[in-house]
Design an enzyme around this catalytic site. Structure first.
Site, PDB file in Angstrom:
ATOM      1  CB  CYS A   1      -0.960  -0.024   1.203  1.00  0.00           C
ATOM      2  SG  CYS A   1      -2.395   1.164   0.982  1.00  0.00           S
TER       3      CYS A   1
ATOM      4  CG  HIS B   1      -3.650  -3.721   3.106  1.00  0.00           C
ATOM      5  ND1 HIS B   1      -2.591  -3.084   3.858  1.00  0.00           N
ATOM      6  CD2 HIS B   1      -4.228  -2.581   2.341  1.00  0.00           C
ATOM      7  CE1 HIS B   1      -2.711  -1.840   3.894  1.00  0.00           C
ATOM      8  NE2 HIS B   1      -3.677  -1.451   2.853  1.00  0.00           N
TER       9      HIS B   1
ATOM     10  CD  GLU C   1      -1.243  -5.971   5.548  1.00  0.00           C
ATOM     11  OE1 GLU C   1      -1.916  -4.740   5.747  1.00  0.00           O
ATOM     12  OE2 GLU C   1      -0.924  -6.189   4.522  1.00  0.00           O
TER      13      GLU C   1
END
Length: 214
Positions: A88, A183, A185
């Site tokens: 990001c 993202h 994660e």
């Protein structure tokens, strides 16, 4: 393998790094970071537009000091030719590091989820990219941003886009550097979602990049 993470990333980053057998090192110290095997530049607020030669007309939540530390550490890892993963904001920092610019407020912003939580959307990856090897050329990712890469930095190649043309993935043509606008994660481990791909493969690919440098 130790991976530097610059800033105040959420525990999701550390959890993903550990899932693939690496040790996260959260720091803002350039020397400490440079001693690690790889660098993760995480998500965050908007980047100070002065760093890419523009006045502020659409940026929010800027951390001026952190932006400069992240850029300095990125430049250091480039000099050392050590692997970098940008996520990001970190993906955008990589672009700035190589002389690129950002769009400060992208059109059709609700598609990408700024201040509305993650939005899931389709993307297309280049057939010859590492993303396509893992996920195929058409796959869904999450999204939470209102800025994006505009002019691509020197030596960088675009390998993934959203259906509205927003850049979603980049690599460096010669250095071990990758970036994604989404993202991963928040798409793996305890946060695995049924409507998007498994983000752990991004971290596994980054681990493999580090191993290949040894």
């Amino acid at each position: 393998m130790k991976v530097a993470m610059i800033g105040a990333p959420s525990p999701n980053y550390s959890a993903a790094v550990r899932l693939v057998g690496m040790e996260p090192v959260e720091t803002e110290d350039v020397t400490v970071a440079a001693g690690c095997d790889g660098l993760i530049l995480p998500g965050g607020g908007d980047v100070d537009p002065q760093l890419y030669g523009q006045e502020n007309w659409g940026c929010k939540h800027i951390d001026y000091a952190l932006d400069r530390v992240q850029l300095e550490v990125c430049q250091r890892f480039v000099e050392l030719k050590k692997p970098i993963l940008g996520i990001c904001k970190g993906h955008q920092i990589i672009n700035i590091c190589f002389g690129g610019t950002l769009c400060q407020d992208i059109p059709e912003e609700p598609r990408h989820g700024w201040n509305q939580g993650d939005r899931v959307h389709e993307t297309t990856a280049r057939e010859d990219s590492w993303l396509a090897r893992i996920y195929g050329t058409e796959f869904s990712v999450n999204s939470c941003h209102h800025q994006a890469i505009d002019r691509l930095g020197k030596g960088l190649r675009l390998i993934q886009t959203a259906s509205d043309g927003v850049p979603e993935g980049i690599i460096h043509e010669e250095l071990p550097i990758v970036g994604v606008q989404w993202h991963p994660e928040r798409m793996c481990g305890a946060h695995l979602r049924s409507d998007a791909v498994d983000g752990i493969h991004v971290f596994a690919h980054f681990r493999d990049m580090i191993q290949n440098m040894r």
